[in-house]
Design an enzyme around this catalytic site. Structure first.
Site, PDB file in Angstrom:
ATOM      1  N   SER A 124      12.245  -0.769  48.483  1.00 21.95           N
ATOM      2  CA  SER A 124      11.232  -0.033  49.237  1.00 21.95           C
ATOM      3  C   SER A 124      11.556  -0.048  50.723  1.00 21.95           C
ATOM      4  O   SER A 124      12.134  -1.022  51.232  1.00 21.95           O
ATOM      5  CB  SER A 124       9.877  -0.714  49.005  1.00 21.95           C
ATOM      6  OG  SER A 124       8.944  -0.265  49.946  1.00 21.95           O
ATOM      7  N   TYR A 149       4.152  -8.525  48.391  1.00 26.62           N
ATOM      8  CA  TYR A 149       4.873  -7.482  47.664  1.00 26.62           C
ATOM      9  C   TYR A 149       6.182  -7.144  48.387  1.00 26.62           C
ATOM     10  O   TYR A 149       7.253  -7.090  47.769  1.00 26.62           O
ATOM     11  CB  TYR A 149       3.997  -6.219  47.540  1.00 26.62           C
ATOM     12  CG  TYR A 149       4.782  -5.006  47.127  1.00 26.62           C
ATOM     13  CD1 TYR A 149       5.256  -4.865  45.829  1.00 26.62           C
ATOM     14  CD2 TYR A 149       5.102  -4.006  48.049  1.00 26.62           C
ATOM     15  CE1 TYR A 149       6.009  -3.764  45.456  1.00 26.62           C
ATOM     16  CE2 TYR A 149       5.850  -2.897  47.686  1.00 26.62           C
ATOM     17  CZ  TYR A 149       6.308  -2.783  46.382  1.00 26.62           C
ATOM     18  OH  TYR A 149       7.063  -1.697  46.029  1.00 26.62           O
ATOM     19  N   LYS A 153      10.398  -7.559  47.259  1.00 26.12           N
ATOM     20  CA  LYS A 153      11.487  -6.559  47.316  1.00 26.12           C
ATOM     21  C   LYS A 153      12.641  -7.096  48.158  1.00 26.12           C
ATOM     22  O   LYS A 153      13.820  -6.967  47.804  1.00 26.12           O
ATOM     23  CB  LYS A 153      10.961  -5.245  47.917  1.00 26.12           C
ATOM     24  CG  LYS A 153       9.952  -4.535  47.046  1.00 26.12           C
ATOM     25  CD  LYS A 153      10.609  -4.005  45.778  1.00 26.12           C
ATOM     26  CE  LYS A 153       9.601  -3.594  44.743  1.00 26.12           C
ATOM     27  NZ  LYS A 153      10.169  -3.374  43.421  1.00 26.12           N
ATOM     28  N   PHE A 178      10.938   5.788  50.099  1.00 22.94           N
ATOM     29  CA  PHE A 178       9.939   5.979  51.138  1.00 22.94           C
ATOM     30  C   PHE A 178       8.595   6.200  50.418  1.00 22.94           C
ATOM     31  O   PHE A 178       8.184   5.343  49.657  1.00 22.94           O
ATOM     32  CB  PHE A 178      10.416   7.015  52.169  1.00 22.94           C
ATOM     33  CG  PHE A 178      11.391   6.321  53.101  1.00 22.94           C
ATOM     34  CD1 PHE A 178      12.660   5.933  52.668  1.00 22.94           C
ATOM     35  CD2 PHE A 178      10.986   5.896  54.363  1.00 22.94           C
ATOM     36  CE1 PHE A 178      13.507   5.172  53.474  1.00 22.94           C
ATOM     37  CE2 PHE A 178      11.832   5.148  55.176  1.00 22.94           C
ATOM     38  CZ  PHE A 178      13.095   4.785  54.730  1.00 22.94           C
ATOM     39  N   ASN A 198      -5.188   2.892  46.058  1.00 22.06           N
ATOM     40  CA  ASN A 198      -4.892   2.322  47.381  1.00 22.06           C
ATOM     41  C   ASN A 198      -4.119   3.309  48.230  1.00 22.06           C
ATOM     42  O   ASN A 198      -4.152   3.234  49.447  1.00 22.06           O
ATOM     43  CB  ASN A 198      -3.992   1.081  47.230  1.00 22.06           C
ATOM     44  CG  ASN A 198      -4.669   0.002  46.434  1.00 22.06           C
ATOM     45  OD1 ASN A 198      -5.739  -0.444  46.807  1.00 22.06           O
ATOM     46  ND2 ASN A 198      -4.059  -0.404  45.325  1.00 22.06           N
ATOM     47  N   ASN A 199      -3.385   4.180  47.565  1.00 28.07           N
ATOM     48  CA  ASN A 199      -2.451   5.041  48.291  1.00 28.07           C
ATOM     49  C   ASN A 199      -3.075   6.390  48.617  1.00 28.07           C
ATOM     50  O   ASN A 199      -3.986   6.858  47.931  1.00 28.07           O
ATOM     51  CB  ASN A 199      -1.161   5.237  47.478  1.00 28.07           C
ATOM     52  CG  ASN A 199      -0.456   3.923  47.246  1.00 28.07           C
ATOM     53  OD1 ASN A 199      -0.428   3.413  46.132  1.00 28.07           O
ATOM     54  ND2 ASN A 199       0.086   3.357  48.298  1.00 28.07           N
TER      55      ASN A 199
HETATM   56  P1  NAD Z   1       4.213   1.650  38.122  1.00 32.81           P
HETATM   57  O1  NAD Z   1       3.261   0.508  38.167  1.00 32.81           O
HETATM   58  O2  NAD Z   1       3.703   2.973  37.745  1.00 32.81           O
HETATM   59  O3  NAD Z   1       5.448   1.296  37.180  1.00 32.81           O
HETATM   60  C1  NAD Z   1       5.906  -0.023  36.998  1.00 32.81           C
HETATM   61  C2  NAD Z   1       6.018  -0.243  35.508  1.00 32.81           C
HETATM   62  O4  NAD Z   1       6.504  -1.572  35.267  1.00 32.81           O
HETATM   63  C3  NAD Z   1       4.671  -0.120  34.786  1.00 32.81           C
HETATM   64  O5  NAD Z   1       4.836   0.754  33.690  1.00 32.81           O
HETATM   65  C4  NAD Z   1       4.361  -1.541  34.331  1.00 32.81           C
HETATM   66  O6  NAD Z   1       3.622  -1.558  33.146  1.00 32.81           O
HETATM   67  C5  NAD Z   1       5.758  -2.105  34.179  1.00 32.81           C
HETATM   68  N1  NAD Z   1       5.858  -3.558  34.305  1.00 32.81           N
HETATM   69  C6  NAD Z   1       5.417  -4.365  35.292  1.00 32.81           C
HETATM   70  N2  NAD Z   1       5.760  -5.642  35.050  1.00 32.81           N
HETATM   71  C7  NAD Z   1       6.443  -5.651  33.883  1.00 32.81           C
HETATM   72  C8  NAD Z   1       7.055  -6.657  33.103  1.00 32.81           C
HETATM   73  N3  NAD Z   1       7.042  -7.935  33.485  1.00 32.81           N
HETATM   74  N4  NAD Z   1       7.653  -6.301  31.942  1.00 32.81           N
HETATM   75  C9  NAD Z   1       7.676  -5.015  31.540  1.00 32.81           C
HETATM   76  N5  NAD Z   1       7.115  -4.002  32.242  1.00 32.81           N
HETATM   77  C10 NAD Z   1       6.506  -4.329  33.391  1.00 32.81           C
HETATM   78  O7  NAD Z   1       4.924   1.713  39.552  1.00 32.81           O
HETATM   79  P2  NAD Z   1       5.903   2.822  40.155  1.00 32.81           P
HETATM   80  O8  NAD Z   1       5.203   3.467  41.282  1.00 32.81           O
HETATM   81  O9  NAD Z   1       6.497   3.638  39.076  1.00 32.81           O
HETATM   82  O10 NAD Z   1       7.004   1.887  40.780  1.00 32.81           O
HETATM   83  C11 NAD Z   1       8.218   1.556  40.100  1.00 32.81           C
HETATM   84  C12 NAD Z   1       9.009   0.594  40.961  1.00 32.81           C
HETATM   85  O11 NAD Z   1       9.251   1.193  42.227  1.00 32.81           O
HETATM   86  C13 NAD Z   1       8.285  -0.725  41.244  1.00 32.81           C
HETATM   87  O12 NAD Z   1       9.229  -1.762  41.237  1.00 32.81           O
HETATM   88  C14 NAD Z   1       7.740  -0.513  42.627  1.00 32.81           C
HETATM   89  O13 NAD Z   1       7.562  -1.719  43.326  1.00 32.81           O
HETATM   90  C15 NAD Z   1       8.825   0.340  43.266  1.00 32.81           C
HETATM   91  N6  NAD Z   1       8.357   1.131  44.394  1.00 32.81           N
HETATM   92  C16 NAD Z   1       7.294   1.967  44.237  1.00 32.81           C
HETATM   93  C17 NAD Z   1       6.836   2.700  45.322  1.00 32.81           C
HETATM   94  C18 NAD Z   1       5.638   3.612  45.192  1.00 32.81           C
HETATM   95  O14 NAD Z   1       5.067   4.013  46.211  1.00 32.81           O
HETATM   96  N7  NAD Z   1       5.218   4.004  43.988  1.00 32.81           N
HETATM   97  C19 NAD Z   1       7.472   2.597  46.572  1.00 32.81           C
HETATM   98  C20 NAD Z   1       8.569   1.745  46.687  1.00 32.81           C
HETATM   99  C21 NAD Z   1       9.016   1.013  45.592  1.00 32.81           C
HETATM  100  N1  UDP Z   2      -4.229   6.137  54.166  1.00 34.54           N
HETATM  101  C1  UDP Z   2      -5.481   6.564  54.564  1.00 34.54           C
HETATM  102  N2  UDP Z   2      -6.511   6.474  53.667  1.00 34.54           N
HETATM  103  C2  UDP Z   2      -6.351   6.002  52.401  1.00 34.54           C
HETATM  104  C3  UDP Z   2      -5.062   5.580  51.998  1.00 34.54           C
HETATM  105  C4  UDP Z   2      -4.021   5.654  52.906  1.00 34.54           C
HETATM  106  O1  UDP Z   2      -5.664   6.992  55.710  1.00 34.54           O
HETATM  107  O2  UDP Z   2      -7.334   5.931  51.648  1.00 34.54           O
HETATM  108  C5  UDP Z   2      -3.101   6.220  55.124  1.00 34.54           C
HETATM  109  C6  UDP Z   2      -2.463   4.889  55.425  1.00 34.54           C
HETATM  110  O3  UDP Z   2      -3.129   4.275  56.524  1.00 34.54           O
HETATM  111  C7  UDP Z   2      -1.033   5.301  55.778  1.00 34.54           C
HETATM  112  C8  UDP Z   2      -0.793   6.543  54.924  1.00 34.54           C
HETATM  113  O4  UDP Z   2      -2.096   7.009  54.524  1.00 34.54           O
HETATM  114  O5  UDP Z   2      -0.971   5.683  57.120  1.00 34.54           O
HETATM  115  C9  UDP Z   2       0.030   6.262  53.669  1.00 34.54           C
HETATM  116  O6  UDP Z   2      -0.571   5.172  52.980  1.00 34.54           O
HETATM  117  P1  UDP Z   2      -0.073   4.712  51.542  1.00 34.54           P
HETATM  118  O7  UDP Z   2      -0.903   3.509  51.164  1.00 34.54           O
HETATM  119  O8  UDP Z   2      -0.084   5.878  50.629  1.00 34.54           O
HETATM  120  O9  UDP Z   2       1.449   4.320  51.785  1.00 34.54           O
HETATM  121  P2  UDP Z   2       2.106   3.169  52.721  1.00 34.54           P
HETATM  122  O10 UDP Z   2       1.100   2.690  53.688  1.00 34.54           O
HETATM  123  O11 UDP Z   2       2.530   2.135  51.760  1.00 34.54           O
HETATM  124  O12 UDP Z   2       3.245   3.836  53.390  1.00 34.54           O
END
Ligand code: NAD
Ligand code: UDP
Length: 338
Positions: A124, A149, A153, A178, A198-199
């Protein structure tokens, strides 16, 4: 190529499964459905018309993983499985360190036993920390993370790099995402957060569909053109296609390589609110609230390395992001739960 996607039923994994199958690769998925549903994989099969081998297991369960990897002997493992909620990681650090680090160590141990060498890892942009100034380059030193978290990473990257250092036959590709957003253009798969999102983008989507009353914008007093934070929002299918290139690269090269997967273009919170309103046909109701603790003002990628080395770049912009997120949300208002 045979691929194994840990956490492949999740948001990014399921979209990557589609891109992998469409590129002609075989896909097996292992997931414990902690944050996902097998329905996502059924829909991947529906989109592609191809079969996915599905295993229900915890990636930290060594006996289970040994059996699965022995049965599959994948050319490349893409390691998505992990816990990812920043706020929850502050409240439950031990669970986050246990799950994220343990899954990675278990995989590495099983890979060594079975002579498997190639792994692509979901890292990430959070590893750039608070002090680097965007655009972020892969060559910048990793920073100080603001939550457990992020540290998982940071540490997983280090563990994987050290594993390669000890065994130069390995290929480790660290992908720094990103802000992945949007959905497959079919609207059949997308992000399905549990509880209150949260996002930003899932929250906006739920306001648009009427599940939430309004968005709270976390701060409008930042030093940016409209006062709100800026991020590099990348369409999840662009991200998925980046994984195809990374997995193909991993089988052809030895070493540890880091790639940013971003667009290089920053957009503010209010830019995204406006774009989503245009996509769904009505304005998104919002209020300005206080800043959120731990937010960085700006984060965006320099995406040159992925373009030059992997031959990959993001093709979709925020209009497509919002169009596809809206299609998913409006046709699946309760996510996979319906
Ligand atoms: P997600 O939660 O949708 O997918 C993660 C999957 O892993 C889920 O299906 C969950 O059930 C599975 N999982 C978790 N722990 C496990 C375990 N011990 N054994 C088997 N399965 C398990 O999340 P995502 O958004 O698809 O993210 C995928 C990866 O990318 C994660 O490692 C996350 O940290 C990373 N990542 C995500 C974002 C984002 O914004 N979504 C950004 C940067 C990095
Ligand atoms: N954000 C916001 N309201 C929300 C959720 C997110 O204003 O309910 C804003 C947050 O402050 C950030 C941007 O949106 O500036 C992206 O947030 P997100 O949590 O999606 O990603 P990250 O902060 O991990 O980049």
């Amino acid at each position: 190529m045979k691929t194994l996607l840990t956490g492949g039923a999740g948001y990014i994994g399921s979209h990557t499964a589609v891109a992998m199958l469409e590129a002609g690769h075989e896909v097996a998925v292992v997931d414990n459905y902690y944050n996902s549903s097998p329905e996502a994989i059924r829909r991947v099969e529906q989109i592609t018309g191809k079969a996915v081998t599905l295993y229900e297991a915890d990636v930290a369960d060594k006996d289970a993983m040994r059996k699965i990897l022995k049965a599959e002997m994948p050319d490349c493992i893409i390691h998505f499985a992990g816990l990812k909620a920043v706020g929850e990681s502050v409240a439950k650090p031990t669970e986050y360190y246990r799950n994220n680090i343990d899954t990675t160590l278990t995989l590495l141990e099983c890979m060594k036993e079975l002579g498997l060498s190639n792994i692509v890892f979901s890292s990430s942009a959070t590893v750039y920390g608070e002090d680097n100034i965007p655009p972020f380059y892969e060559t910048m030193p990793k920073g100080v993370c603001t939550n457990p978290y992020g540290w998982t990473k940071w540490m997983q990257e280090q563990i994987l790099r050290d594993a390669w250092y000890a065994d130069k036959e390995m290929s480790v590709v660290l992908l720094r995402y990103f802000n992945p957003v949007g959905a497959h253009e079919s609207g059949l798969i997308g992000e399905d957060p549990q509880g209150i999102p949260n996002n930003l983008m899932p929250y906006i989507s739920q306001v648009a569909v009427g599940r939430r009353d309004h968005l709270t914008v976390f701060g409008d007093d930042y030093d940016t053109p409209d006062g709100t934070c800026r991020r590099d929002y990348i369409h999840v299918m662009d991200l998925a296609e980046g994984h195809v290139k990374a997995a193909e690269y991993s089988v052809e090269h030895r070493g540890t390589e880091v790639f940013n997967l971003g667009t290089g273009n920053p957009y503010s919170v209010l830019d995204m609110v406006k774009a989503f309103g245009d996509a769904c046909g009505h304005p998104i109701k919002y209020e300005i609230g206080p800043r959120r603790a731990g937010d960085v003002q700006d984060s965006w990628a320099n995406a040159d390395k992925a373009r030059e080395v992997l031959g990959w770049e993001a093709k979709r912009g925020i209009d497509e992001i919002c169009r596809d997120a809206w299609k998913w949300q409006s046709t699946n208002p309760q996510g996979y739960g319906e």
